[in-house]
Write an enzyme that holds these catalytic residues in place. Sequence first.
Site, PDB file in Angstrom:
ATOM      1  N   GLU A  84      15.489  -7.676   7.429  1.00  0.00           N
ATOM      2  CA  GLU A  84      14.563  -6.979   6.537  1.00  0.00           C
ATOM      3  C   GLU A  84      13.635  -6.070   7.338  1.00  0.00           C
ATOM      4  OE1 GLU A  84      14.777  -7.191   3.316  1.00  0.00           O
ATOM      5  OE2 GLU A  84      15.921  -9.042   3.066  1.00  0.00           O
ATOM      6  N   THR A  85      13.335  -4.929   6.752  1.00  0.00           N
ATOM      7  CA  THR A  85      12.257  -4.063   7.219  1.00  0.00           C
ATOM      8  C   THR A  85      11.292  -3.890   6.054  1.00  0.00           C
ATOM      9  OG1 THR A  85      13.635  -2.874   8.819  1.00  0.00           O
ATOM     10  CG2 THR A  85      11.623  -1.776   8.071  1.00  0.00           C
TER      11      THR A  85
END
Length: 345
Positions: A84-85
């Site tokens: 995830e970003t």
Amino acid sequence: RGVPTRIRTAKEMLARSATRTFSRRSFSTAMAASWTSVPFYQIDSFSSTPFSGNPAAVLLVPSNISPLTDETMANIAAENALSETAFLTPLSPDPKHDFKASDTFNLRWFTPTKEVALCGHGTLAAAAALFHAGNPHNQLSFQTLSGELLASKGQAAGDTLITLEFPMNSPVVVPAVGGSAADAGIRAVARLFWGLTGAANDPGLAIEALALCPRTKKLIIHAGAAPGKTHQEALSGLAALAVPSIEDVLAAHDGSLVTGVCVAVAGMTPGAESAYDFHSRYFSPWNGIPEDPVNGSSHTILAPYWSTAVLGQAECGTVRLSARQASPRGGDLALEARFETRRVA
């Protein structure tokens, strides 16, 4: 009703949070010289030691610059190549309400292949980044695709703890036989996935039950010791599961019924003490994540399932659970299933 899941940080979750400057360059040839620099963090969530837990990237995007396009955020996330970003922006356009002053933010999460509606470790990392940046508020509010999420800072045993509060996502138990056409389809997906992990060839591990959250399309495969095998053999079987390739999983199922699989095994045996109520692993190839090292959002499903279907608790009051995600990196979660408010902390 909501189940709060209490999530512990590793001394502000910053055991490995190197602050860097991320330069965003326009993808247009005509704008090739246009750059904007924003603070960038990489934080190991759900861990008390470096290089464990679940790493997430966090970008602090000021509200007074041109908003990042969805394409740009997707490209940044793909280049980061983390599960995830997270992209954070103060909700108020007033420059006085910056990352050190505001208590309300817009938050979005991208995997390497798509945007997702809910991410636990990305939210935890976002809160840790804000507290590390000097935000003085003890509670932060995030506006997301899943509604408002809250993160609170506190102290316990000398550690700084961040508690997240998410909506509870109660799953529905899938009948072992019969039921609807969808039930039959879910059972087929479970068998296919079970085979791809190599579990079908593991004599120590067996499927005990299935449960699906229709809203999130997350499937719980509740496993245990096969007949004649020990509980420890079941835990060893969980740890030994192979990570299926994204290509093999997508060839087996298109994601219409299931987009994530939690394999969970009880952590306590009769007459023995254990630090954990259950151990689990989480796979989401349909979202571009072969295995998520420690996944927060899946515990918004596992917490109510374990409280009611396994422990037999009524859907009232608060049930406290301790969970271990048994991926190679590993991580711990302290959970509260708050049935009165239908939230997990």
